[in-house]
Design a protein around this motif. Structure first.
Motif, PDB file in Angstrom:
ATOM      1  N   ALA A 193      -4.808  13.954   9.535  1.00  0.00           N
ATOM      2  CA  ALA A 193      -6.105  14.626   9.702  1.00  0.00           C
ATOM      3  C   ALA A 193      -7.049  14.296   8.545  1.00  0.00           C
ATOM      4  O   ALA A 193      -8.256  14.191   8.730  1.00  0.00           O
ATOM      5  N   ASP A 194      -6.514  14.104   7.339  1.00  0.00           N
ATOM      6  CA  ASP A 194      -7.375  13.814   6.189  1.00  0.00           C
ATOM      7  C   ASP A 194      -7.712  12.330   6.074  1.00  0.00           C
ATOM      8  O   ASP A 194      -8.359  11.918   5.116  1.00  0.00           O
ATOM      9  N   GLY A 195      -7.284  11.537   7.037  1.00  0.00           N
ATOM     10  CA  GLY A 195      -7.601  10.114   7.009  1.00  0.00           C
ATOM     11  C   GLY A 195      -6.559   9.252   6.317  1.00  0.00           C
ATOM     12  O   GLY A 195      -6.667   8.035   6.316  1.00  0.00           O
ATOM     13  N   SER A 196      -5.541   9.874   5.721  1.00  0.00           N
ATOM     14  CA  SER A 196      -4.516   9.078   5.047  1.00  0.00           C
ATOM     15  C   SER A 196      -3.557   8.477   6.077  1.00  0.00           C
ATOM     16  O   SER A 196      -3.535   8.881   7.239  1.00  0.00           O
ATOM     17  N   ARG A 249      -3.144   7.908  11.579  1.00  0.00           N
ATOM     18  CA  ARG A 249      -4.031   8.575  10.623  1.00  0.00           C
ATOM     19  C   ARG A 249      -3.713  10.065  10.600  1.00  0.00           C
ATOM     20  O   ARG A 249      -3.724  10.707  11.648  1.00  0.00           O
ATOM     21  N   ASP A 258       0.852  -1.184   0.000  1.00  0.00           N
ATOM     22  CA  ASP A 258       0.000   0.000   0.000  1.00  0.00           C
ATOM     23  C   ASP A 258       0.887   1.234   0.000  1.00  0.00           C
ATOM     24  O   ASP A 258       2.101   1.144   0.214  1.00  0.00           O
ATOM     25  N   LEU A 259       0.261   2.362  -0.245  1.00  0.00           N
ATOM     26  CA  LEU A 259       0.980   3.640  -0.169  1.00  0.00           C
ATOM     27  C   LEU A 259       0.672   4.311   1.158  1.00  0.00           C
ATOM     28  O   LEU A 259      -0.445   4.264   1.637  1.00  0.00           O
TER      29      LEU A 259
END
Lengths: 401, 401
Positions: free
Chosen positions: A349-352, A347, A323-324
């Motif tokens: 803040a943007d969920g990435s 995680r 995965d990235l």
């Protein structure tokens, strides 16, 4: 030294997937389809209603039309008659469309009283009907051979009306841990000794790959004992040895196994942790010799044994997916060996995903491995990388290892 | 109608995790730690060598020094004597450091002949030594209660010297499929009938969550039969009912279960697919009533039953994790219901995930669900989204469902 991908190719090249067996549908979860599985019926089995409402002829059911309700088509009890222009049939989600009807007027657009239905909107031809075979048709292959059967595939095979499923047999993977210093977990440990973590850990990895582990007794650092314990390995489909990677000891395992017919393919790979990896064969049985450090053993097993066991288990997609993520810390330039850094995942803040390598990568630190959610993959000669750059990772929790 | 998160909260709030049992280490994979697991030893058990080489006193081993090799410390056989300034001990990776030595001169910096070692570089105090307890120390909790035990945790527990592991008992989940139209997979299917895909699919999901499924016989659309088949549910830890979501039928399941003591909490949720979800309790046993459409049943099970079963199984992290992906196609604005779009995952050139919703989201199309690698999550009232924008997804394959 071989590259990781050359070594993977050489290991996988000669493996033969296990033959087929039949298992009951209820036991098929986690197995691998041993053949293409064909639908034994159309699904839906007939044109069916997608909504609760009234089966009508659209041309004769406009807003304001009142029609007698001539019958009902509950699920499992198709209406035996025919819908004519001057009638309608009460119908429910999943019910078979009666002959003659070409539309479902949804109940929100109808009122019923005294056996008569009055439409408040026009019916539209073909609306709210699921067509026969729309999901799959009789004879169609719904699951390809080599596909891992998860809950959804089990549901699909059930819907295709199979009680028995052809799957690949599970490969048996024998695990031979060697070393004078290791003891069985739970025993009294002699001074300088350690509990055998590798064999139970690898046994769990074998299960996670769809194999059946066989834990052989621990072999002392003795050629005859190693050979004796590895006897009977012909009944296994893969032999994993662990340990003996220090100077002199690796040869010991190799010499011991040569007594029972080992031919060695290679044993050094440009990777870290885990340079000393032995690949060979005893008769028809492939052999992977893993290093003794638990972290190195596990990472070599992920990189080489997982795809090998998956091939044996029949998987058409044996490679471990990456995965990235975004780097949560700087990384120095890498040397000529592919590296696998234990890392924490957080995680953003943007969920990435943020992957941050643990500062200490000592290959004896099993706790760091257990507390890692991922391995950051570093290619040979990769340049230094900064926080915020993308990186490739192997997620460990989603592999059930 | 309740929101998804309100419904999840109400379902999870009253669940009590299963009590503990002991399992052998070899059976611990996939189970959930029932207590904190403390290390029964230091790891490493003593200061050990991280390399192959010679144990020396660094102050007395400079480039050009020649020292007699007074002994050997192979793994498992600590050197019983003491290293003095005028001697050295042959040592290997994992071997216990002999008393008196404070450094390892790696073998690449040494030559040995006739029992004497000559250094070609200075030894450095403290180098190449793994300190006692560096990985974990006696008494330290290495695995917290509620943690899922994967291969690495099994290895860590083994290294901590446990042969037995306290885990939560597996919750028993009874599955009751209802409907006149459904038949057992493999049977002859009557006209308008379908094979029961929901129960085997949900049984596999229960296994994937760490539970033990009990598939009850299929209940006809008959109040007395439903009540009779649900009898004895007190021995289960959760009851899943499936089907009866059409007009009139839902009340049937509810009325039937009320005969054996059901109290209903709620039964409508602002989500798609799957609006009609019933939550209640029969005595101490929680009940989830899932819709009968296989896709709606499965998605409701992922959203509500998975976290519920994981809580029962003792997991401290019961919620289903989402991931980020990039939209591979445009999406229209969403209405007031949370949506779960079946989607294909592809790899973009940079290795990131592209999620593309299937054009047909008909909730009867099980094949589309099986062929989906992910669900795209759409919040209530989410605005239209364009190709290339980020989206939240639930990856299905990594959940083993």
């Amino acid at each position: 030294m071989l590259s990781v991908s050359e070594a993977q190719e050489r290991i996988l090249a000669e493996l033969i997937p296990m033959g087929p067996e039949l298992v009951p549908l209820a036991e098929a979860w986690g197995r691998v389809a041993g053949a293409g599985i064909a639908a034994r019926l159309d699904n839906p089995p007939a044109d069916i209603s997608a909504m609760d409402g009234y089966a009508v002829q659209a041309a004769h059911c406009r807003a304001g039309t009142t029609l007698p309700v001539i019958g009902e088509s509950p699920a499992g009890h198709p209406f035996p008659g025919v819908v004519t222009p001057d009638g309608c049939v009460r119908i429910y989600t999943g019910s078979v469309m009666p002959n003659g009807a070409d539309s479902v007027l949804i109940q929100e657009n109808a009122t019923e009283s005294d056996g008569r239905m009055t439409a408040s909107a026009d019916a539209q031809a073909g609306r709210h009907i699921r067509r026969r075979g729309q999901d799959f048709a009789l004879g169609q292959i719904v699951v390809a051979p080599g596909r891992l059967l998860l809950a959804r595939e089990v549901g699909l095979i059930a819907a295709a009306n199979h009680a028995w499923v052809p799957v690949h047999r599970k490969p048996t993977v024998a695990i031979l841990a060697t070393g004078d210093e290791i003891a069985l977990p739970g025993e009294t440990i002699a001074p300088g000794g350690i509990a055998n973590s590798n064999a139970p850990m690898l046994a769990a990895l074998v299960r996670a790959c769809g194999g059946t582990p066989v834990m052989l007794p621990i072999a002392r650092d003795d050629e005859a004992e190693i050979a004796r314990l590895a006897q009977g390995v012909e009944s296994a489909d893969l032999l994993l040895t662990v340990g003996g990677a220090s100077v002199g000891r690796y040869d010991l395992v190799q010499r011991a196994l040569e007594r029972i017919g080992l031919s060695v393919d290679f044993w050094k790979i440009a990777m870290r942790p885990g340079k000393p990896l032995m690949h060979g064969r005893i008769g028809r049985v492939p052999v992977l010799g893993l290093p003794g450090n638990p972290v190195a053993a596990m990472i070599c097993a992920i990189v080489f044994a997982m795809p090998a066991i998956r091939v044996l288990a029949g998987r058409s997609d044996p490679m471990v997916a990456y995965d990235l993520a975004t780097l949560g810390g700087d990384l120095p330039a890498n040397d000529h060996r592919a590296d696998h850094l234990r890392a924490r995942l957080d995680r953003a803040a943007d969920g990435s995903l943020l992957a941050t390598a643990f500062p200490r990568q000592d290959s004896a630190m099993l706790r760091t491995l257990a507390d890692s959610q991922a391995l950051i993959l570093r290619a040979p000669h990769a340049p230094a990388a900064r926080t915020g750059e993308p990186c490739r990772i192997i997620r460990l929790d989603t592999l059930s290892i």
